[in-house]
Write a protein that holds these residues in place. Structure first.
Motif, PDB file in Angstrom:
ATOM      1  N   THR A  62       0.825  -1.207   0.000  1.00  0.00           N
ATOM      2  CA  THR A  62       0.000   0.000   0.000  1.00  0.00           C
ATOM      3  C   THR A  62       0.863   1.262   0.000  1.00  0.00           C
ATOM      4  O   THR A  62       0.578   2.240  -0.715  1.00  0.00           O
ATOM      5  N   LYS A  63       1.942   1.264   0.786  1.00  0.00           N
ATOM      6  CA  LYS A  63       2.835   2.418   0.846  1.00  0.00           C
ATOM      7  C   LYS A  63       3.434   2.723  -0.529  1.00  0.00           C
ATOM      8  O   LYS A  63       3.416   3.870  -0.994  1.00  0.00           O
ATOM      9  N   ALA A  64       3.949   1.684  -1.192  1.00  0.00           N
ATOM     10  CA  ALA A  64       4.597   1.881  -2.487  1.00  0.00           C
ATOM     11  C   ALA A  64       3.601   2.304  -3.557  1.00  0.00           C
ATOM     12  O   ALA A  64       3.860   3.221  -4.349  1.00  0.00           O
ATOM     13  N   VAL A  65       2.457   1.641  -3.597  1.00  0.00           N
ATOM     14  CA  VAL A  65       1.443   1.940  -4.609  1.00  0.00           C
ATOM     15  C   VAL A  65       0.888   3.344  -4.424  1.00  0.00           C
ATOM     16  O   VAL A  65       0.693   4.087  -5.396  1.00  0.00           O
ATOM     17  N   THR A  66       0.660   3.749  -3.185  1.00  0.00           N
ATOM     18  CA  THR A  66       0.136   5.089  -2.904  1.00  0.00           C
ATOM     19  C   THR A  66       1.130   6.158  -3.356  1.00  0.00           C
ATOM     20  O   THR A  66       0.732   7.187  -3.936  1.00  0.00           O
ATOM     21  N   PHE A  67       2.414   5.922  -3.096  1.00  0.00           N
ATOM     22  CA  PHE A  67       3.427   6.894  -3.499  1.00  0.00           C
ATOM     23  C   PHE A  67       3.465   7.048  -5.022  1.00  0.00           C
ATOM     24  O   PHE A  67       3.455   8.171  -5.539  1.00  0.00           O
ATOM     25  N   TRP A  68       3.517   5.926  -5.734  1.00  0.00           N
ATOM     26  CA  TRP A  68       3.641   6.039  -7.186  1.00  0.00           C
ATOM     27  C   TRP A  68       2.352   6.581  -7.802  1.00  0.00           C
ATOM     28  O   TRP A  68       2.395   7.288  -8.810  1.00  0.00           O
ATOM     29  N   GLN A  69       1.218   6.312  -7.168  1.00  0.00           N
ATOM     30  CA  GLN A  69      -0.037   6.886  -7.632  1.00  0.00           C
ATOM     31  C   GLN A  69       0.020   8.412  -7.530  1.00  0.00           C
ATOM     32  O   GLN A  69      -0.439   9.118  -8.441  1.00  0.00           O
ATOM     33  N   LYS A  70       0.604   8.918  -6.454  1.00  0.00           N
ATOM     34  CA  LYS A  70       0.740  10.369  -6.285  1.00  0.00           C
ATOM     35  C   LYS A  70       1.624  10.950  -7.385  1.00  0.00           C
ATOM     36  O   LYS A  70       1.313  12.007  -7.963  1.00  0.00           O
ATOM     37  N   MET A  71       2.698  10.279  -7.693  1.00  0.00           N
ATOM     38  CA  MET A  71       3.591  10.750  -8.752  1.00  0.00           C
ATOM     39  C   MET A  71       2.851  10.824 -10.090  1.00  0.00           C
ATOM     40  O   MET A  71       3.003  11.797 -10.856  1.00  0.00           O
ATOM     41  N   LEU A  72       2.043   9.830 -10.371  1.00  0.00           N
ATOM     42  CA  LEU A  72       1.284   9.805 -11.627  1.00  0.00           C
ATOM     43  C   LEU A  72       0.186  10.867 -11.623  1.00  0.00           C
ATOM     44  O   LEU A  72      -0.017  11.580 -12.612  1.00  0.00           O
ATOM     45  N   TYR A 120      -3.120   4.000 -18.082  1.00  0.00           N
ATOM     46  CA  TYR A 120      -2.031   4.857 -18.536  1.00  0.00           C
ATOM     47  C   TYR A 120      -2.408   5.688 -19.762  1.00  0.00           C
ATOM     48  O   TYR A 120      -1.833   6.746 -19.995  1.00  0.00           O
ATOM     49  N   THR A 121      -3.359   5.240 -20.538  1.00  0.00           N
ATOM     50  CA  THR A 121      -3.767   6.005 -21.722  1.00  0.00           C
ATOM     51  C   THR A 121      -4.879   7.001 -21.420  1.00  0.00           C
ATOM     52  O   THR A 121      -4.952   8.057 -22.040  1.00  0.00           O
ATOM     53  N   SER A 122      -5.747   6.675 -20.455  1.00  0.00           N
ATOM     54  CA  SER A 122      -6.885   7.556 -20.167  1.00  0.00           C
ATOM     55  C   SER A 122      -6.814   8.225 -18.804  1.00  0.00           C
ATOM     56  O   SER A 122      -7.484   9.226 -18.551  1.00  0.00           O
ATOM     57  N   GLY A 123      -6.024   7.657 -17.903  1.00  0.00           N
ATOM     58  CA  GLY A 123      -5.952   8.212 -16.556  1.00  0.00           C
ATOM     59  C   GLY A 123      -7.097   7.792 -15.671  1.00  0.00           C
ATOM     60  O   GLY A 123      -7.173   8.203 -14.508  1.00  0.00           O
ATOM     61  N   LYS A 124      -7.987   6.978 -16.181  1.00  0.00           N
ATOM     62  CA  LYS A 124      -9.139   6.543 -15.390  1.00  0.00           C
ATOM     63  C   LYS A 124      -8.776   5.305 -14.567  1.00  0.00           C
ATOM     64  O   LYS A 124      -8.124   4.396 -15.054  1.00  0.00           O
ATOM     65  N   GLY A 125      -9.231   5.314 -13.327  1.00  0.00           N
ATOM     66  CA  GLY A 125      -8.937   4.193 -12.456  1.00  0.00           C
ATOM     67  C   GLY A 125      -7.727   4.492 -11.583  1.00  0.00           C
ATOM     68  O   GLY A 125      -7.323   5.646 -11.404  1.00  0.00           O
ATOM     69  N   SER A 126      -7.125   3.442 -11.025  1.00  0.00           N
ATOM     70  CA  SER A 126      -5.978   3.620 -10.133  1.00  0.00           C
ATOM     71  C   SER A 126      -5.126   2.362 -10.159  1.00  0.00           C
ATOM     72  O   SER A 126      -5.568   1.286 -10.584  1.00  0.00           O
ATOM     73  N   LEU A 127      -3.899   2.507  -9.671  1.00  0.00           N
ATOM     74  CA  LEU A 127      -3.004   1.354  -9.597  1.00  0.00           C
ATOM     75  C   LEU A 127      -3.573   0.284  -8.677  1.00  0.00           C
ATOM     76  O   LEU A 127      -3.454  -0.914  -8.951  1.00  0.00           O
ATOM     77  N   ALA A 128      -4.192   0.716  -7.581  1.00  0.00           N
ATOM     78  CA  ALA A 128      -4.772  -0.250  -6.646  1.00  0.00           C
ATOM     79  C   ALA A 128      -5.861  -1.069  -7.327  1.00  0.00           C
ATOM     80  O   ALA A 128      -5.957  -2.292  -7.120  1.00  0.00           O
ATOM     81  N   GLU A 129      -6.683  -0.425  -8.139  1.00  0.00           N
ATOM     82  CA  GLU A 129      -7.736  -1.146  -8.859  1.00  0.00           C
ATOM     83  C   GLU A 129      -7.144  -2.104  -9.886  1.00  0.00           C
ATOM     84  O   GLU A 129      -7.648  -3.227 -10.075  1.00  0.00           O
ATOM     85  N   ILE A 130      -6.084  -1.662 -10.554  1.00  0.00           N
ATOM     86  CA  ILE A 130      -5.418  -2.521 -11.536  1.00  0.00           C
ATOM     87  C   ILE A 130      -4.890  -3.782 -10.863  1.00  0.00           C
ATOM     88  O   ILE A 130      -5.052  -4.903 -11.376  1.00  0.00           O
TER      89      ILE A 130
END
Length: 440
Positions: free
Chosen positions: A233-243, A410-420
């Motif tokens: 969760t820590k890693a995914v949340t961080f990279w989600q913020k970057m994106l 990555y193409t539309s920005g819809k959703g999140s890494l956690a959902e993926i």
């Protein structure tokens, strides 16, 4: 060395694992042949490898073992090789004696009995010559099925000239500092980014690994997948913020011409990848010679020293090989013994402590990286890789579908890494259970 970067394995190409278990068991039953090569009778070994440095060890080995002839065959990409090996085992003929495997592929072949347990050859005596994490990668259910041959400790390759232009005088030591550096680099202009990402699962997993996440737990044929533990969760949340903040280029795909261009002109400031990039970057970004440097991955907590791995491979002996003893002789020679130096000289990055701890390796200046002593950084990166990481036995299939699941985000920005990751888990659970595992 990270290899077969863009392999896409269709599920139809994978042979169900346990459908082959009986075949491998029967072929491996040629136990009387396991000692072949121990006497004076001539033996011919066939080695499947996409690592060109392995052939460098053949002349020395054959000179010391004149009764053993070695033929090294490039069986194609990892995908091609794994499929060909499965087919050969199923057919009961044409099985090679030594085979190259990415670390995550070892369980796929080991669990159903398609690889020989190397314990009978005293492999445990070699354990101390490998970094602990690499040894862990070839150990399945307490048994060793391969020897590590090359390694990819994660490191940060950064363009010091771009950093200086952005007012950054040293590589970020923490991910918080990395975030602040990303904003400064982004302010240089529309084309400037600290990194790019279009759905690289190996990069994301390296962040999770370093953060202490262990999303895959394998116990025999039981596989548990959980992307909600604190480290993940820590890693995914961080990279989600970057994106989300537009600090990462999501248009440039790794290994593309655009990627080469951005590395060359400095608009792509860092790459956090395996240590094998030291041999690849000079070819991809020759114009940036002298600008790139190497540092440890940024840490999640100031003062920590924890790393992860990204890529690497090993060699095992199929259970159906008729020359196991001779095969192990050659395997030990090029992955640990007298043939190791010729491979290192040819550019292999190996996880052997005898190499990584040597003054020669640590003190050698690398001209491309501005005469930095890159070996010392990568040796330390290898030593601090967090242990306890596991891949599911069907990861070769799993990684091939991750890109398809992640692409819309990555193409539309819809959703999140956690959902993926949750979608990926569902697909993995379904597929794994279909293959005869117990997956939840």
């Amino acid at each position: 060395m990270r290899l077969s970067q863009k392999v896409r394995l269709l599920s139809a190409a994978l042979v169900p694992m346990f459908a082959l278990a009986a075949c491998s068991g029967g072929a491996g039953g040629g136990g009387g042949a396991a000692g072949s090569g121990g006497g004076d009778a001539p033996v011919k070994l066939k080695v499947w490898s996409w690592d060109g440095t392995v052939a460098r060890a053949v002349p020395g080995f054959q000179a010391a073992n004149p009764n053993i002839k070695v033929e090294v065959v490039n069986a194609g990409s990892s995908q091609d090789e794994y499929k060909a090996l499965d087919n050969a085992i199923q057919a009961g003929s044409g099985v090679p004696d030594v085979v190259m495997f990415e670390y995550f592929a070892v369980p796929y072949f080991a669990i159903p009995g398609k690889l020989a347990d190397l314990g009978e050859f005293g492999v445990q005596n070699l354990k101390n010559d490998y970094v602990q994490a690499a040894w862990n990668d070839v150990t399945v259910n307490g048994k060793v099925y391969a020897l590590p041959s090359d390694y990819g400790p994660s490191a940060m390759f950064y363009n010091a000239a771009t950093f200086k232009k952005a007012g950054i005088d040293k590589p970020p030591a923490t991910w918080d500092e990395y975030y602040e550096a990303a904003k400064k680099i982004r302010a240089l202009g529309d084309d400037y980014y600290i990194a790019q990402d279009t759905g690289d699962i190996f990069f994301l997993l390296s962040l999770i690994w370093q953060a202490g996440g262990r999303p895959f737990k394998v116990d025999g044929t039981k596989v548990h997948i959980d992307f909600t533990d604190p480290g993940t969760t820590k890693a995914v949340t961080f990279w989600q913020k970057m994106l989300d903040e537009g600090l990462v280029n999501t248009k440039i795909t790794g290994w593309s011409d655009d990627w080469n261009r951005a590395l060359n002109d400095g608009t792509l400031a860092t790459q956090t990848m395996g240590g094998w990039l030291t041999s690849t970057l000079p070819e991809r970004a020759p114009k940036a010679a002298g600008d790139f440097k190497v540092a440890l991955m940024p840490q999640w907590t100031q003062g920590d020293k924890v790393g992860s791995a990204n890529g690497g491979s090993s060699f095992g002996i199929p259970a159906a090989s008729e020359h196991k003893e001779a095969a192990f002789k050659f395997l030990e020679y090029f992955a640990h013994g007298g043939g190791l130096s010729s491979r290192v000289d040819a550019g292999a990055f190996v996880p052997n402590t005898s190499v990584l701890d040597s003054e020669e390796f640590r003190s050698k200046a690398n001209e491309y990286f501005g005469d930095q002593k890159v070996g010392a950084v990568l040796a330390e990166a290898s030593e601090i890789v967090g242990i306890g990481w596991q891949y599911p036995p069907f990861f070769e299939w799993a990684r091939s579908i991750y890109g398809d699941i992640a692409s819309p985000f990555y193409t539309s920005g819809k959703g999140s890494l956690a959902e993926i990751l949750q979608q990926w888990k569902q697909r993995c659970v379904q597929y794994g259970n279909e293959q005869g595992f117990e997956v939840d």
